[in-house]
Design a protein around this motif. Sequence first.
Motif, PDB file in Angstrom:
ATOM      1  N   GLU A  68      -8.226  -0.058  -4.095  1.00 21.83           N
ATOM      2  CA  GLU A  68      -6.832   0.055  -3.633  1.00 21.83           C
ATOM      3  C   GLU A  68      -6.661   1.301  -2.774  1.00 21.83           C
ATOM      4  O   GLU A  68      -5.985   1.268  -1.755  1.00 21.83           O
ATOM      5  CB  GLU A  68      -5.876   0.128  -4.821  1.00 21.83           C
ATOM      6  N   PHE A  94       0.828  -1.206   0.000  1.00 19.11           N
ATOM      7  CA  PHE A  94       0.000   0.000   0.000  1.00 19.11           C
ATOM      8  C   PHE A  94       0.860   1.253   0.000  1.00 19.11           C
ATOM      9  O   PHE A  94       0.571   2.218  -0.693  1.00 19.11           O
ATOM     10  CB  PHE A  94      -0.922   0.044   1.214  1.00 19.11           C
ATOM     11  N   LEU A 142      -4.715   5.589  -7.631  1.00 16.83           N
ATOM     12  CA  LEU A 142      -5.001   4.168  -7.442  1.00 16.83           C
ATOM     13  C   LEU A 142      -6.430   3.863  -7.856  1.00 16.83           C
ATOM     14  O   LEU A 142      -7.262   4.766  -7.993  1.00 16.83           O
ATOM     15  CB  LEU A 142      -4.829   3.797  -5.957  1.00 16.83           C
ATOM     16  N   CYS A 195      -5.544   1.595   1.066  1.00 11.58           N
ATOM     17  CA  CYS A 195      -4.398   2.444   1.377  1.00 11.58           C
ATOM     18  C   CYS A 195      -4.784   3.493   2.413  1.00 11.58           C
ATOM     19  O   CYS A 195      -4.031   3.776   3.351  1.00 11.58           O
ATOM     20  CB  CYS A 195      -3.888   3.107   0.108  1.00 11.58           C
ATOM     21  N   ASN A 245       3.070  -2.016  -5.447  1.00 13.35           N
ATOM     22  CA  ASN A 245       2.991  -3.459  -5.581  1.00 13.35           C
ATOM     23  C   ASN A 245       4.374  -4.050  -5.817  1.00 13.35           C
ATOM     24  O   ASN A 245       5.153  -3.517  -6.591  1.00 13.35           O
ATOM     25  CB  ASN A 245       2.048  -3.810  -6.734  1.00 13.35           C
TER      26      ASN A 245
END
Length: 110
Positions: free
Chosen positions: A73, A21, A69, A77, A25
């Motif tokens: 995601e 996060f 994002l 995060c 990745n």
Amino acid sequence: KNGKSGRFIIGVFAPKELSDFVYGNSKTKNRGIRKEIVKRLLPCIADREKVPADIVKTAVAKASNPYSLEDYEWKNCLAAACALYRSHIARENGTLYSLSLEAISSRDYL
């Protein structure tokens, strides 16, 4: 949100997930960074040490940009950044902030 089912998962983030996060990745980034972040986060979890300030700062900065994002995601995060920031502030200042909404009965702000 699980990528396959599309549902949000409520639970604790693993150190590998936190590193993904915060720093991206591991499939696209250097795996050495992931190892280093996990190594730095493990004492925070196991020995209840302070979370390093640079990790908290990076997490907050990444969560502050929702357009970088996908929606799920970014929500993960954001949840991770809020948890890291709350923990950081609680250990630095000794105060624990409630994340609930305040009930305002006065309309003085209008």
